[in-house]
Design an enzyme around this catalytic site. Structure first.
Site, PDB file in Angstrom:
ATOM      1  N   ARG A 161      -2.274  -0.706   9.701  1.00 46.69           N
ATOM      2  CA  ARG A 161      -0.916   0.070   9.736  1.00 46.69           C
ATOM      3  C   ARG A 161      -1.011   1.595   9.817  1.00 46.69           C
ATOM      4  O   ARG A 161      -0.615   2.367   9.229  1.00 46.69           O
ATOM      5  CB  ARG A 161      -0.444   0.159   8.200  1.00 46.69           C
ATOM      6  CG  ARG A 161      -0.248  -1.540   7.938  1.00 46.69           C
ATOM      7  CD  ARG A 161       0.896  -2.329   8.630  1.00 46.69           C
ATOM      8  NE  ARG A 161       0.850  -3.720   8.594  1.00 46.69           N
ATOM      9  CZ  ARG A 161       0.383  -4.776   9.142  1.00 46.69           C
ATOM     10  NH1 ARG A 161      -0.647  -4.190  10.245  1.00 46.69           N
ATOM     11  NH2 ARG A 161       0.352  -5.749   9.049  1.00 46.69           N
ATOM     12  N   SER A 210       8.064  -5.228   3.825  1.00 47.70           N
ATOM     13  CA  SER A 210       7.128  -4.949   2.739  1.00 47.70           C
ATOM     14  C   SER A 210       7.118  -3.400   2.295  1.00 47.70           C
ATOM     15  O   SER A 210       6.978  -2.680   3.091  1.00 47.70           O
ATOM     16  CB  SER A 210       5.688  -5.379   3.335  1.00 47.70           C
ATOM     17  OG  SER A 210       5.629  -6.730   3.881  1.00 47.70           O
ATOM     18  N   GLU A 280       3.680   1.222   2.172  1.00 48.11           N
ATOM     19  CA  GLU A 280       3.816   0.937   3.353  1.00 48.11           C
ATOM     20  C   GLU A 280       4.850   1.599   4.158  1.00 48.11           C
ATOM     21  O   GLU A 280       4.932   2.177   5.262  1.00 48.11           O
ATOM     22  CB  GLU A 280       3.807  -0.706   3.771  1.00 48.11           C
ATOM     23  CG  GLU A 280       3.295  -1.034   5.072  1.00 48.11           C
ATOM     24  CD  GLU A 280       3.780  -2.161   5.918  1.00 48.11           C
ATOM     25  OE1 GLU A 280       4.743  -1.848   6.755  1.00 48.11           O
ATOM     26  OE2 GLU A 280       3.892  -3.101   5.323  1.00 48.11           O
TER      27      GLU A 280
HETATM   28  N1  EPU Z   1       3.056 -13.994  -2.889  1.00 48.69           N
HETATM   29  C1  EPU Z   1       3.370 -14.243  -4.209  1.00 48.69           C
HETATM   30  N2  EPU Z   1       4.569 -13.857  -4.814  1.00 48.69           N
HETATM   31  C2  EPU Z   1       5.569 -13.260  -4.012  1.00 48.69           C
HETATM   32  C3  EPU Z   1       5.304 -13.070  -2.420  1.00 48.69           C
HETATM   33  C4  EPU Z   1       3.943 -13.490  -2.205  1.00 48.69           C
HETATM   34  O1  EPU Z   1       2.535 -14.625  -5.044  1.00 48.69           O
HETATM   35  O2  EPU Z   1       6.823 -12.814  -4.430  1.00 48.69           O
HETATM   36  C5  EPU Z   1       1.822 -14.322  -2.228  1.00 48.69           C
HETATM   37  C6  EPU Z   1       2.102 -15.702  -1.320  1.00 48.69           C
HETATM   38  O3  EPU Z   1       2.214 -16.827  -1.891  1.00 48.69           O
HETATM   39  C7  EPU Z   1       0.783 -15.363  -0.328  1.00 48.69           C
HETATM   40  C8  EPU Z   1       0.595 -13.835  -0.366  1.00 48.69           C
HETATM   41  O4  EPU Z   1       1.253 -13.520  -1.651  1.00 48.69           O
HETATM   42  O5  EPU Z   1      -0.180 -16.121  -0.951  1.00 48.69           O
HETATM   43  C9  EPU Z   1       0.956 -13.177   0.937  1.00 48.69           C
HETATM   44  O6  EPU Z   1       2.248 -13.439   0.842  1.00 48.69           O
HETATM   45  P1  EPU Z   1       2.982 -13.575   2.525  1.00 48.69           P
HETATM   46  O7  EPU Z   1       2.455 -14.730   3.370  1.00 48.69           O
HETATM   47  O8  EPU Z   1       4.550 -13.394   2.564  1.00 48.69           O
HETATM   48  O9  EPU Z   1       2.501 -12.445   3.433  1.00 48.69           O
HETATM   49  P2  EPU Z   1       2.455 -10.732   2.862  1.00 48.69           P
HETATM   50  O10 EPU Z   1       0.885 -10.295   2.926  1.00 48.69           O
HETATM   51  O11 EPU Z   1       3.244 -10.535   1.806  1.00 48.69           O
HETATM   52  C10 EPU Z   1       2.692  -9.821   5.417  1.00 48.69           C
HETATM   53  C11 EPU Z   1       3.378  -8.579   6.062  1.00 48.69           C
HETATM   54  C12 EPU Z   1       4.598  -8.941   6.365  1.00 48.69           C
HETATM   55  C13 EPU Z   1       4.837 -10.299   7.147  1.00 48.69           C
HETATM   56  C14 EPU Z   1       4.135 -11.387   6.491  1.00 48.69           C
HETATM   57  C15 EPU Z   1       4.189 -12.678   7.183  1.00 48.69           C
HETATM   58  C16 EPU Z   1       2.234  -6.794   4.909  1.00 48.69           C
HETATM   59  C17 EPU Z   1       2.082  -5.666   3.960  1.00 48.69           C
HETATM   60  N3  EPU Z   1       3.162  -7.476   5.295  1.00 48.69           N
HETATM   61  O12 EPU Z   1       3.174 -10.034   4.216  1.00 48.69           O
HETATM   62  O13 EPU Z   1       5.260  -7.859   7.081  1.00 48.69           O
HETATM   63  O14 EPU Z   1       6.166 -10.531   7.337  1.00 48.69           O
HETATM   64  O15 EPU Z   1       2.635 -10.908   6.432  1.00 48.69           O
HETATM   65  O16 EPU Z   1       3.389 -12.597   8.558  1.00 48.69           O
HETATM   66  O17 EPU Z   1       1.069  -6.961   5.815  1.00 48.69           O
HETATM   67  C18 EPU Z   1       6.583  -5.926   6.906  1.00 48.69           C
HETATM   68  O18 EPU Z   1       5.569  -5.178   7.151  1.00 48.69           O
HETATM   69  O19 EPU Z   1       7.648  -5.238   6.650  1.00 48.69           O
HETATM   70  C19 EPU Z   1       6.551  -7.295   6.673  1.00 48.69           C
HETATM   71  C20 EPU Z   1       7.476  -7.859   6.257  1.00 48.69           C
END
Ligand code: EPU
Length: 298
Positions: A161, A210, A280
């Site tokens: 990022r 995010s 972020e």
């Molecule tokens: N999780 C929880 N509780 C929640 C949400 C998530 O326990 O309320 C856990 C999930 O179960 C999973 C982990 O956290 O094990 C990661 O969650 P997720 O797969 O949703 O991915 P993320 O890391 O939260 C990233 C990007 C998103 C993108 C998603 C899907 C970042 C900061 N965010 O989210 O990007 O959509 O992967 O590819 O890297 C954005 O940048 O605005 C954005 C939405």
């Protein structure tokens, strides 16, 4: 000045959060030449901020001093074999759609990321599958004097990022390298990702995606949920029940509501897990204190 100019323009409608005060002046160039002329002629002390799709920012309730430049007029897409040249104001969703139609694959991992090409490059947006820099060949930017710079991918450092580009450069376009593929297969892989995202993110509500970066080796969403914060609300800003790393605007939230919720989250996660979450989203405009790194203790 050539291009569209609006004074005291409310910025909330230009953001996905639907939050924020007025820009002193909003400038909408219809092409690179108009933007270059503006930058060349603008007084050097004049603050200039760039706004794309407004999907990763929190605009201050007091608005933004100086000029906000909206990039939506930089909107060209040109295919050249398995490369594409694209303007910074093109929405990622539109780019992916056009690439699929042309049978060019390799960027489907960007599916569902809101925002424009320029914004995505500026912060090296991505998912667990990859980031925008992975497919970048060159980018074109203007400096504060309106001079054009071309940078090959290898001349710029991209991290999680972030990029090493000078802060005051305005990205105006880029070239990406794709793989030849089959339009229907590319569309199917886009649809699959969109469906997964619909299941895990509050896509129908106003938000900025995010809010926090994932800390090394963990996930902000997991930590915030584990801290018991899902559904917690300040004013009309709420920690999403669908995904804890999203803050949603339930209608009429202010930037102050969001900031106070951000402080609460950082304080609780720090207290329970000894992890300092970093923002972020970007704070845009006049804020009283630099928030990044300041709220860990409350
Ligand atoms: N999780 C929880 N509780 C929640 C949400 C998530 O326990 O309320 C856990 C999930 O179960 C999973 C982990 O956290 O094990 C990661 O969650 P997720 O797969 O949703 O991915 P993320 O890391 O939260 C990233 C990007 C998103 C993108 C998603 C899907 C970042 C900061 N965010 O989210 O990007 O959509 O992967 O590819 O890297 C954005 O940048 O605005 C954005 C939405």
């Amino acid at each position: 000045m050539k291009g569209i100019v609006r004074f005291r323009e409310p910025l909330a409608p230009y953001t996905t959060f639907r939050i924020g005060g007025e820009a002193d002046r909003l400038f909408i160039p219809r092409g690179v030449a108009e933007l270059a002329a503006f930058l060349r002629d603008a007084p050097k002390g004049e603050p200039v901020a760039i706004l794309g799709w407004g999907s990763n920012i929190l605009v201050s309730d007091r608005g933004v001093r100086g000029t906000v430049i909206l990039t939506k007029g930089l909107n060209w897409i040109r295919m050249m074999g398995n490369r594409v040249r694209v303007g910074a104001g093109v929405k990622l969703a539109r780019l992916l759609h056009e690439l699929a139609r042309a049978g060019l694959g390799g960027m489907e991992f960007m599916t569902g990321i809101p925002g424009t090409v320029g914004g995505a490059i500026r912060m090296n947006a991505g998912t667990a599958e990859g980031a925008v820099a992975d497919r970048l060949v060159t980018l074109t930017a203007l400096d504060r004097d309106g001079r054009v710079h071309h940078r090959a991918r290898r001349e710029t450092a991209f991290g999680y990022r972030r990029t090493s580009l000078p802060k005051d450069w305005v990205i105006v376009g880029a070239e990406f390298l794709l793989d030849q593929g089959e339009p229907n297969a590319i569309r199917a892989s886009i649809r699959e990702r969109l469906a997964a995202r619909k299941g895990s993110q509050p896509l129908s509500m106003a938000s900025a995606g995010s809010v926090f970066k994932n800390p090394p080796g963990d996930y902000a969403g997991r930590l915030i949920e584990a801290a018991g914060l899902k559904g917690v609300q300040v004013g009309a800003a709420q920690v999403s029940r669908a995904h804890a790393n999203f803050i949603v605007n339930r209608g009429g939230a202010t930037a102050a509501d969001v900031l106070s919720l951000i402080d609460r989250i950082r304080t609780e996660v720090k207290k329970q897990f000894h992890i300092a979450l970093e923002l972020e989203i970007e704070l845009f405009g006049e804020f009283e204190v630099p928030r990044q790194g300041s709220a860990g203790g409350g």
